[in-house]
Design an enzyme around this catalytic site. Structure first.
Site, PDB file in Angstrom:
ATOM      1  N   ASP A  14       0.822  -1.217   0.000  1.00 18.72           N
ATOM      2  CA  ASP A  14       0.000   0.000   0.000  1.00 18.72           C
ATOM      3  C   ASP A  14       0.856   1.268   0.000  1.00 18.72           C
ATOM      4  O   ASP A  14       0.699   2.134  -0.855  1.00 18.72           O
ATOM      5  CB  ASP A  14      -0.911   0.047   1.238  1.00 18.72           C
ATOM      6  CG  ASP A  14      -2.097  -0.904   1.127  1.00 18.72           C
ATOM      7  OD1 ASP A  14      -2.445  -1.291  -0.002  1.00 18.72           O
ATOM      8  OD2 ASP A  14      -2.664  -1.253   2.175  1.00 18.72           O
ATOM      9  N   ARG A  94      -0.472   4.960  16.764  1.00 13.59           N
ATOM     10  CA  ARG A  94      -0.866   5.900  15.712  1.00 13.59           C
ATOM     11  C   ARG A  94      -0.642   7.375  16.053  1.00 13.59           C
ATOM     12  O   ARG A  94      -0.114   8.121  15.225  1.00 13.59           O
ATOM     13  CB  ARG A  94      -2.326   5.679  15.298  1.00 13.59           C
ATOM     14  CG  ARG A  94      -2.585   4.335  14.633  1.00 13.59           C
ATOM     15  CD  ARG A  94      -1.741   4.145  13.380  1.00 13.59           C
ATOM     16  NE  ARG A  94      -2.052   2.896  12.698  1.00 13.59           N
ATOM     17  CZ  ARG A  94      -1.165   1.982  12.326  1.00 13.59           C
ATOM     18  NH1 ARG A  94       0.117   2.168  12.578  1.00 13.59           N
ATOM     19  NH2 ARG A  94      -1.522   0.894  11.690  1.00 13.59           N
ATOM     20  N   ASP A 123      -7.615   3.391  12.052  1.00  8.02           N
ATOM     21  CA  ASP A 123      -6.307   4.034  11.950  1.00  8.02           C
ATOM     22  C   ASP A 123      -6.364   5.373  11.222  1.00  8.02           C
ATOM     23  O   ASP A 123      -5.680   6.322  11.585  1.00  8.02           O
ATOM     24  CB  ASP A 123      -5.312   3.090  11.269  1.00  8.02           C
ATOM     25  CG  ASP A 123      -4.952   1.912  12.177  1.00  8.02           C
ATOM     26  OD1 ASP A 123      -4.989   2.106  13.405  1.00  8.02           O
ATOM     27  OD2 ASP A 123      -4.654   0.828  11.664  1.00  8.02           O
ATOM     28  N   SER A 173      -3.548  -9.183   7.145  1.00  9.39           N
ATOM     29  CA  SER A 173      -3.150  -7.796   7.319  1.00  9.39           C
ATOM     30  C   SER A 173      -2.630  -7.664   8.752  1.00  9.39           C
ATOM     31  O   SER A 173      -3.362  -7.893   9.706  1.00  9.39           O
ATOM     32  CB  SER A 173      -4.364  -6.889   7.096  1.00  9.39           C
ATOM     33  OG  SER A 173      -4.119  -5.645   7.702  1.00  9.39           O
TER      34      SER A 173
HETATM   35  N1  ARG Z   1      -8.466  -3.261  15.249  1.00  5.94           N
HETATM   36  C1  ARG Z   1      -7.232  -2.808  15.765  1.00  5.94           C
HETATM   37  C2  ARG Z   1      -7.295  -1.330  16.035  1.00  5.94           C
HETATM   38  O1  ARG Z   1      -8.169  -0.688  15.544  1.00  5.94           O
HETATM   39  C3  ARG Z   1      -6.081  -3.194  14.911  1.00  5.94           C
HETATM   40  C4  ARG Z   1      -5.937  -2.476  13.608  1.00  5.94           C
HETATM   41  C5  ARG Z   1      -4.866  -3.104  12.834  1.00  5.94           C
HETATM   42  N2  ARG Z   1      -4.427  -2.267  11.764  1.00  5.94           N
HETATM   43  C6  ARG Z   1      -3.949  -2.770  10.638  1.00  5.94           C
HETATM   44  N3  ARG Z   1      -3.535  -1.899   9.763  1.00  5.94           N
HETATM   45  N4  ARG Z   1      -3.874  -4.056  10.399  1.00  5.94           N
HETATM   46  O2  ARG Z   1      -6.510  -0.778  16.728  1.00  5.94           O
END
Ligand code: ARG
Length: 413
Positions: A14, A94, A123, A173
């Site tokens: 990505d 983040r 995110d 992922s």
């Molecule tokens: N669901 C989790 C969160 O919102 C993990 C997100 C994982 N992100 C990813 N890009 N795979 O914090």
């Protein structure tokens, strides 16, 4: 003049495609920024990749210490588990990525920052909110949210543009940092399918964990973990050590259906060995030293704290205010907790503190108790006062009389 954009760059498909896409669509010079949050990636390789794809320059920023000190350990003090399960590993990283991105953008005179988050997840919210709160004049570009390509289309785009595509090692992922690993997609999208063994990398299967339990003594000072087995240990090293030890006993696997901020329910699998063991130990120590009133109120604060952080509001003033309350409680949270790890579970089996308000002379059933049992009678009299009065009224009173009758009938049998 071409504009400059600072892109959060993981080196994956990505964000690699993002570099070219920003150059083409936005006529931008791209500066890539990769944070080391303990995600165990090859950072030199990521830098080489950035250059190869044609970024103007690249930053690798070691943010591990800052991450543990300012993000992870405050989450321990808050016993932060979103929906009672998820230690917020991705969510905590983040805002720090956002912060560093803004710093680079300002230093480099960029007019925008970019990230590779999709339009379906949490995110994007965390990144956008942080960047815009720190510097409202910066534009946020989220190419993946705009371009709407499938994975196959992305691969085709990459091949067309000469972006080297790595044979993807995983159908999942994955996002990881030193506080945990998040795994989504592939077969996990069916919430009834047990996670296949290959989703896990940091933990052994509980059934294959050693037959002999492992123990670790975690020392806390004012709510901060500072010692392992009596030895003062620096934050990073402490987290790393507990991750490895707990993971080797199969501790840290989490499998749940989570409510994303954008309303989607999603099946999430995590590996967070240190997070689960440390938070559990910390919470247990609090139960030894804090009053029931503090614990009760703090539980509400913890829930709110986890929600704010999960939902991207790290910079919300309420979070700072909650941290002040939490800090006020932590001044007494010092002591040692003994954790036993065995085939997937981490259980607290001992705790001690100079600030303990556990008093064995009060609780003992043996001789020598200083607790005056006679005083319980008056206490109960007043404690139940309102219930008694209310029960004497119609309604609940009738039910109680019924109860009496049944008891009498039973006795007569
Ligand atoms: N669901 C989790 C969160 O919102 C993990 C997100 C994982 N992100 C990813 N890009 N795979 O914090």
């Amino acid at each position: 003049m071409r504009r400059t954009v600072a892109l959060a760059f993981s080196g994956g498909l990505d964000t690699s495609v993002c570099v070219k896409w920003l150059q083409e669509k936005y006529d931008a010079e791209v500066i890539t920024v990769t944070l080391d949050l303990g995600q165990r990636d090859d950072l030199d390789e990521i830098e080489r990749r950035s250059k190869l794809i044609g970024a103007r320059s690249h930053y690798t920023i070691d943010a591990k210490e800052e991450f543990v000190r300012d993000y992870v350990f405050p989450s321990v003090a808050a016993n932060a588990l979103y929906e009672g399960k998820y230690p917020l590993s991705t969510a905590l990283g983040r805002p720090l990525i956002g912060k560093k991105l803004v710093e680079v953008a300002e230093k480099e005179g960029a007019t925008a920052v970019a990230h590779g988050c999709t339009g379906k997840g949490n995110d994007q919210v965390r990144m956008d909110v942080t960047v815009r709160a720190m510097n409202p004049s910066l534009e946020v570009i989220a190419p993946v949210r705009e371009w709407n390509m499938t994975r196959d289309q992305e691969i085709a785009y990459a091949q067309r543009e000469g972006i080297p595509v790595r044979a993807s090692k995983s159908i999942y992922s994955v996002d990881q940092n030193l506080w945990g690993r998040s795994i989504e997609s592939g077969p996990l999208e069916d919430p009834y399918t047990e996670p296949p063994p290959d989703v896990y990398e940091w933990t052994v299967a509980p059934e294959e964990a050693p037959d002999v339990p492992g123990y670790v003594e975690l020392g806390f000072e004012e709510g901060v973990p500072t010692k392992v087995d009596g030895r003062p240990t620096r934050p990073l090293e402490l987290v790393r050590h507990v991750n490895e030890l707990a993971g080797s006993h199969g501790v840290g696997r989490i499998d749940h259906v989570e409510d994303r901020l954008v309303g989607i329910k999603s099946r999430e699998v995590y590996e967070c060995p240190a997070a689960l063991a440390i938070i559990d130990a910390h919470r247990d120590l609090e139960k030894l030293v804090l009053t029931r009133h503090e614990l009760d109120f703090k539980a509400q604060v913890e829930r709110q704290w986890a929600w704010l952080v999960y939902s991207g509001l790290w910079l919300e003033p309420l979070r700072t205010a909650l941290d002040r309350f939490i800090a006020a409680t932590q001044s007494r949270v010092s002591g040692t907790v003994k954790v036993k790890m065995y085939k997937g579970s981490a259980s607290v089996v001992g705790r001690s503190s100079d600030n303990s308000i556990y008093d064995v002379s009060l609780s003992t059933y043996n001789q020598g108790s200083t607790f005056d049992q006679k005083s319980a009678v008056g206490f109960i009299e007043l404690w139940g006062l309102q219930s008694r009065v209310a029960a004497g009224m119609t309604g609940s009173g009738e039910r109680q009389q019924d109860g009496h009758k049944r008891t009498e009938a039973k006795e007569a049998e």
